[in-house]
Scaffold this motif. Structure first.
Motif, PDB file in Angstrom:
ATOM      1  N   GLY A 125     -41.946 157.488 130.719  1.00 55.64           N
ATOM      2  CA  GLY A 125     -41.251 156.207 130.663  1.00 55.64           C
ATOM      3  C   GLY A 125     -41.349 155.521 132.005  1.00 55.64           C
ATOM      4  N   CYS A 126     -41.861 154.306 132.018  1.00 52.11           N
ATOM      5  CA  CYS A 126     -42.044 153.607 133.275  1.00 52.11           C
ATOM      6  C   CYS A 126     -41.820 152.114 133.078  1.00 52.11           C
ATOM      7  CB  CYS A 126     -43.423 153.876 133.873  1.00 52.11           C
ATOM      8  SG  CYS A 126     -44.811 153.207 132.914  1.00 52.11           S
ATOM      9  N   THR A 127     -41.709 151.415 134.187  1.00 54.61           N
ATOM     10  CA  THR A 127     -41.486 149.976 134.171  1.00 54.61           C
ATOM     11  C   THR A 127     -42.759 149.257 134.547  1.00 54.61           C
ATOM     12  OG1 THR A 127     -40.870 149.881 136.504  1.00 54.61           O
ATOM     13  CG2 THR A 127     -39.104 150.375 134.902  1.00 54.61           C
ATOM     14  N   ALA A 128     -42.734 147.955 134.372  1.00 51.42           N
ATOM     15  CA  ALA A 128     -43.863 147.139 134.803  1.00 51.42           C
ATOM     16  C   ALA A 128     -44.086 147.299 136.304  1.00 51.42           C
ATOM     17  CB  ALA A 128     -43.609 145.674 134.454  1.00 51.42           C
ATOM     18  N   GLU A 129     -43.001 147.391 137.066  1.00 51.13           N
ATOM     19  CA  GLU A 129     -43.132 147.544 138.514  1.00 51.13           C
ATOM     20  C   GLU A 129     -43.777 148.875 138.866  1.00 51.13           C
ATOM     21  OE1 GLU A 129     -43.351 146.241 142.194  1.00 51.13           O
ATOM     22  OE2 GLU A 129     -42.637 145.047 140.478  1.00 51.13           O
ATOM     23  N   ASP A 130     -43.451 149.940 138.122  1.00 52.95           N
ATOM     24  CA  ASP A 130     -44.112 151.229 138.339  1.00 52.95           C
ATOM     25  C   ASP A 130     -45.620 151.108 138.105  1.00 52.95           C
ATOM     26  OD1 ASP A 130     -41.658 152.529 138.778  1.00 52.95           O
ATOM     27  OD2 ASP A 130     -41.417 152.979 136.638  1.00 52.95           O
ATOM     28  N   MET A 131     -46.009 150.346 137.064  1.00 48.10           N
ATOM     29  CA  MET A 131     -47.417 150.205 136.710  1.00 48.10           C
ATOM     30  C   MET A 131     -48.179 149.360 137.726  1.00 48.10           C
ATOM     31  SD  MET A 131     -49.474 151.408 134.459  1.00 48.10           S
ATOM     32  CE  MET A 131     -48.303 152.040 133.243  1.00 48.10           C
ATOM     33  N   ALA A 158     -48.549 149.690 140.794  1.00 42.52           N
ATOM     34  CA  ALA A 158     -49.311 150.500 141.746  1.00 42.52           C
ATOM     35  C   ALA A 158     -50.730 150.768 141.251  1.00 42.52           C
ATOM     36  CB  ALA A 158     -48.589 151.823 141.995  1.00 42.52           C
ATOM     37  N   PHE A 159     -50.916 150.761 139.931  1.00 38.35           N
ATOM     38  CA  PHE A 159     -52.232 151.021 139.343  1.00 38.35           C
ATOM     39  C   PHE A 159     -52.993 149.730 139.050  1.00 38.35           C
ATOM     40  CE2 PHE A 159     -49.632 154.711 138.443  1.00 38.35           C
ATOM     41  CZ  PHE A 159     -50.489 155.771 138.696  1.00 38.35           C
ATOM     42  N   CYS A 160     -52.279 148.652 138.785  1.00 38.43           N
ATOM     43  CA  CYS A 160     -52.898 147.368 138.419  1.00 38.43           C
ATOM     44  C   CYS A 160     -52.254 146.254 139.251  1.00 38.43           C
ATOM     45  CB  CYS A 160     -52.727 147.095 136.930  1.00 38.43           C
ATOM     46  SG  CYS A 160     -53.224 148.447 135.832  1.00 38.43           S
ATOM     47  N   PRO A 161     -52.513 146.216 140.545  1.00 42.64           N
ATOM     48  CA  PRO A 161     -51.755 145.318 141.428  1.00 42.64           C
ATOM     49  C   PRO A 161     -51.972 143.835 141.195  1.00 42.64           C
ATOM     50  CG  PRO A 161     -53.553 146.405 142.620  1.00 42.64           C
ATOM     51  CD  PRO A 161     -53.460 147.067 141.289  1.00 42.64           C
ATOM     52  N   THR A 162     -53.065 143.448 140.552  1.00 40.40           N
ATOM     53  CA  THR A 162     -53.348 142.011 140.366  1.00 40.40           C
ATOM     54  C   THR A 162     -52.837 141.469 139.041  1.00 40.40           C
ATOM     55  OG1 THR A 162     -55.527 142.404 139.371  1.00 40.40           O
ATOM     56  CG2 THR A 162     -55.430 142.259 141.782  1.00 40.40           C
ATOM     57  N   TRP A 163     -52.282 142.328 138.186  1.00 39.40           N
ATOM     58  CA  TRP A 163     -51.887 141.890 136.852  1.00 39.40           C
ATOM     59  C   TRP A 163     -50.563 141.135 136.895  1.00 39.40           C
ATOM     60  CZ3 TRP A 163     -53.086 145.856 132.445  1.00 39.40           C
ATOM     61  CH2 TRP A 163     -54.453 146.202 132.504  1.00 39.40           C
ATOM     62  N   THR A 164     -50.337 140.331 135.859  1.00 38.17           N
ATOM     63  CA  THR A 164     -49.082 139.600 135.749  1.00 38.17           C
ATOM     64  C   THR A 164     -47.971 140.534 135.259  1.00 38.17           C
ATOM     65  OG1 THR A 164     -49.392 138.974 133.431  1.00 38.17           O
ATOM     66  CG2 THR A 164     -50.367 137.515 135.113  1.00 38.17           C
ATOM     67  N   PRO A 216     -61.035 139.442 131.130  1.00 33.52           N
ATOM     68  CA  PRO A 216     -60.104 138.424 130.618  1.00 33.52           C
ATOM     69  C   PRO A 216     -58.741 138.449 131.299  1.00 33.52           C
ATOM     70  CG  PRO A 216     -60.435 140.173 129.009  1.00 33.52           C
ATOM     71  CD  PRO A 216     -61.441 140.403 130.098  1.00 33.52           C
ATOM     72  N   TRP A 217     -58.399 139.539 131.956  1.00 33.17           N
ATOM     73  CA  TRP A 217     -57.152 139.590 132.725  1.00 33.17           C
ATOM     74  C   TRP A 217     -57.287 138.793 134.025  1.00 33.17           C
ATOM     75  CZ3 TRP A 217     -58.189 142.971 129.054  1.00 33.17           C
ATOM     76  CH2 TRP A 217     -57.153 143.564 128.331  1.00 33.17           C
TER      77      TRP A 217
END
Length: 274
Positions: free
Chosen positions: A159-165, A167-173, A254-255
């Motif tokens: 279970g994780c949050t968008a903020e946790d993610m 770190a792996f995808c720093p440019t995503w919205t 596309p991202w």
């Protein structure tokens, strides 16, 4: 024109395959060619929903959960090979009675599309490979490393949050991160491990000369998945291949540049998407 979504399951190639469908009402879809979108190694279908919505304005569009991802079947001991994944797509199209369809595959999905196309399935009209890994036996390794996938999936399972993610995808919205945080746990780790290994053991370059439908190769200009020499080799293996480069975009095209992604198709699919 409205876009319309529903999710469905079909038994095809011996497994339960889940998909999302876009493309307006039944009347609006009548007479349209179909497009099957095959996402990458850890991208459940729902994460490609925004692309499905845009394609659905022009095509009868299906976004597929590859086996071991999303809501498609996953099990210990399941065959997660490239051959099995390619057969899934062919049997998926048959099960739904698709008479004419194109495949648009991103990353791993591009390799799946190429392996499917080499067998000349009835109804397949075109193939788009979006930044497909060109690794394989005796070739340079795929630039992304396995721990990036394994560690992020382990975090998502707890279970994780968008903020946790982030770190792996720093440019995503924020929205993109939230969706990945919600759905990454549906990626079955044995499926991901098998697919990643396949990036380095499957020889997709042997598939390319056997493809008989028109092919587009879409390349991320900021990515390191496909280099100039890779484009030249693919052009030699697939005579007449259409090459489209997307500026200001890394591997997750596309991202990074959604408008550029749609524009890159031009009229290759018969209708301009952008």
């Amino acid at each position: 024109m409205s876009t319309y979504l529903y999710g469905g399951h079909v038994q095809a190639n011996g497994i339960r395959q889940h998909y999302l469908r876009y493309g307006g009402s039944t009347g609006e879809r009548a007479g349209r060619d179909a497009v099957i979108i095959i996402p990458g190694i850890t991208s459940p279908a729902v994460t490609w929903g925004f692309v499905g919505e845009q394609f659905g304005r022009h095509f009868d569009t299906y976004v597929l959960d590859v086996r071991g991802r999303g809501l498609s079947e996953a099990a210990e001991g399941m065959d997660y090979s490239l051959d099995a994944q390619a057969a899934d797509v062919i049997e998926f199209a048959k099960a739904l009675g698709l008479k004419r369809y194109a495949i648009v595959g991103h990353s791993m999905g591009g390799r799946i599309g190429a392996r499917a196309a080499r067998s000349h399935p009835e109804g397949l009209t075109r193939l788009v490979m979006v930044d497909p890994p060109v690794s394989g036996p005796g070739r340079r390794a795929y630039p992304s490393k396995l721990p990036w996938y394994v560690d992020s999936m382990a975090m998502a399972r707890k279970g994780c949050t968008a903020e946790d993610m982030r770190a792996f995808c720093p440019t995503w919205t924020e929205e993109q991160l939230q969706l990945r945080a919600q759905w990454l746990h549906t990626c079955h780790e044995p499926a991901i491990l098998a697919s990643f290994e396949g990036f380095h053991t499957d020889d997709v370059h042997a598939d390319f000369p056997q493809i008989q439908v028109p092919v587009m190769l879409m390349v991320a200009e900021r990515g390191d998945v496909i280099r100039a020499e890779d484009i030249a080799e693919i052009q030699s293996l697939i005579p007449g291949v259409t090459v489209a480069r997307v500026a200001n975009a890394g591997h997750m095209i596309p991202w990074d540049n959604e408008a550029g992604f749609y524009a890159a198709f031009g009229d290759f699919l018969g209708v301009r998407i952008a």
